[in-house]
Enzyme design. Sequence first.
Site, short mmCIF file in Angstrom:
data_model
loop_
_atom_site.label_atom_id
_atom_site.label_comp_id
_atom_site.label_asym_id
_atom_site.label_seq_id
_atom_site.Cartn_x
_atom_site.Cartn_y
_atom_site.Cartn_z
N LYS A 45 0.82 -1.20 0.00
CA LYS A 45 0.00 0.00 0.00
C LYS A 45 0.86 1.26 0.00
CE LYS A 45 -3.26 -2.34 3.06
NZ LYS A 45 -3.69 -2.45 4.46
N GLY A 46 2.13 1.10 0.34
CA GLY A 46 2.98 2.26 0.62
C GLY A 46 3.12 3.26 -0.51
N GLU A 84 7.45 2.39 -6.18
CA GLU A 84 7.60 1.87 -4.81
C GLU A 84 7.75 3.04 -3.84
OE1 GLU A 84 7.04 -0.09 -2.57
OE2 GLU A 84 8.42 -1.80 -2.71
N ASP A 85 7.41 2.79 -2.58
CA ASP A 85 7.55 3.86 -1.58
C ASP A 85 9.00 4.04 -1.13
OD1 ASP A 85 7.60 1.42 -0.23
OD2 ASP A 85 6.22 2.02 1.35
N ASP A 103 14.70 -0.40 0.89
CA ASP A 103 15.54 -0.55 2.09
C ASP A 103 16.62 -1.58 1.78
OD1 ASP A 103 16.55 -0.74 4.62
OD2 ASP A 103 14.73 -1.40 5.58
N LYS A 161 16.91 4.18 0.74
CA LYS A 161 17.66 4.07 2.00
C LYS A 161 18.85 3.19 1.69
CE LYS A 161 15.10 3.40 6.03
NZ LYS A 161 14.51 2.47 7.02
N PHE A 210 13.98 4.81 10.64
CA PHE A 210 12.60 4.46 10.29
C PHE A 210 11.80 5.72 10.00
CE2 PHE A 210 8.25 2.98 11.03
CZ PHE A 210 8.26 1.86 10.21
N VAL A 211 11.23 5.80 8.82
CA VAL A 211 10.47 7.00 8.44
C VAL A 211 9.00 6.65 8.18
CG1 VAL A 211 12.46 8.21 7.45
CG2 VAL A 211 11.09 6.73 5.97
N ASP A 228 3.99 3.66 6.50
CA ASP A 228 3.27 3.45 7.75
C ASP A 228 4.15 2.95 8.88
OD1 ASP A 228 3.72 0.84 6.61
OD2 ASP A 228 2.23 0.08 8.01
N ARG A 270 0.16 6.84 7.27
CA ARG A 270 0.31 6.96 5.81
C ARG A 270 -0.21 8.31 5.33
NH1 ARG A 270 1.55 1.79 3.94
NH2 ARG A 270 0.50 0.06 4.94
P1 5GP Z 1 13.12 -4.10 1.50
O1 5GP Z 1 12.84 -5.44 0.91
O2 5GP Z 1 13.65 -3.11 0.51
O3 5GP Z 1 14.00 -4.22 2.71
O4 5GP Z 1 11.72 -3.62 2.09
C1 5GP Z 1 11.02 -2.57 1.54
C2 5GP Z 1 9.71 -2.37 2.28
O5 5GP Z 1 9.94 -2.27 3.69
C3 5GP Z 1 9.07 -1.05 1.89
O6 5GP Z 1 8.19 -1.20 0.81
C4 5GP Z 1 8.35 -0.64 3.17
O7 5GP Z 1 7.08 -1.21 3.21
C5 5GP Z 1 9.20 -1.24 4.29
N1 5GP Z 1 10.14 -0.25 4.87
C6 5GP Z 1 11.48 -0.22 4.76
N2 5GP Z 1 12.02 0.83 5.41
C7 5GP Z 1 10.98 1.51 5.94
C8 5GP Z 1 10.88 2.72 6.73
O8 5GP Z 1 11.83 3.41 7.08
N3 5GP Z 1 9.61 3.10 7.06
C9 5GP Z 1 8.51 2.40 6.72
N4 5GP Z 1 7.34 2.90 7.12
N5 5GP Z 1 8.56 1.27 5.98
C10 5GP Z 1 9.79 0.83 5.60
#
Ligand code: 5GP
Length: 191
Positions: A54-55, A110-111, A114, A142, A164-165, A171, A177
């Site tokens: 949903k992000g 994508e939001d 990470d 990030k 963490f943002v 969210d 959100r």
């Molecule tokens: P990845 O597989 O890149 O580690 O995970 C990405 C997902 O983790 C993002 O789509 C998001 O939902 C969540 N996520 C990663 N970092 C953050 C953060 O700082 N804040 C929030 N709210 N969600 C995050």
Amino acid sequence: MSTQSSKIAMTEFTNPNFEVLYTSEEIAARIKELGVRITADYAEKELVLVGVLKGSCIFMADLMRAIDLNLTIDFMAVSSYKDGTRSTGDVEILKDLSNPIRGKHVMVVEDIVDTGLTLSRLLEILESRGAASIRLASFLDKPEPRIKTELKIDYTGFVVPNKFVVGYGLDAAGRYRNLPFIAVVKNPDEL
Ligand code: 5GP
């Protein structure tokens, strides 16, 4: 709107536990720039924006209105961060695309990236479906914790620190959100 609900909304937007990283004005200006670039890059092409729920919902809504092209949109939902902690790289498709992408120019929206594990796996899945091209637009990057995947972000809104943002679609346990800005949560225990 009741007095009570407007009071709650004002309290969240000014919550002292949030340290604003990017204001809604800064976000709007950056998205305008991304829109101009994408419009130029995809001239004459059939672009499909694929929002990852949903992000990405707010970024998707703003970005598509900044792109001056004849485009279509679709959405996917995948599982990640199951326990609210780290990504495992295992991706479960919770909601798949409504239409085939064979021969289309796809941009995954994508939001935040990470570790990049979720996205890498999702891109592999989409690549196997015969798109003409696949690019990635992520509102936030990030980069610090990234496990070395080959993930390349083609269009990035902002690079953020390894904290963490929340806000602008992102969210914490389903909440925040709706914040119109991006904020670092100072004390996650106090959310
Ligand atoms: P990845 O597989 O890149 O580690 O995970 C990405 C997902 O983790 C993002 O789509 C998001 O939902 C969540 N996520 C990663 N970092 C953050 C953060 O700082 N804040 C929030 N709210 N969600 C995050």
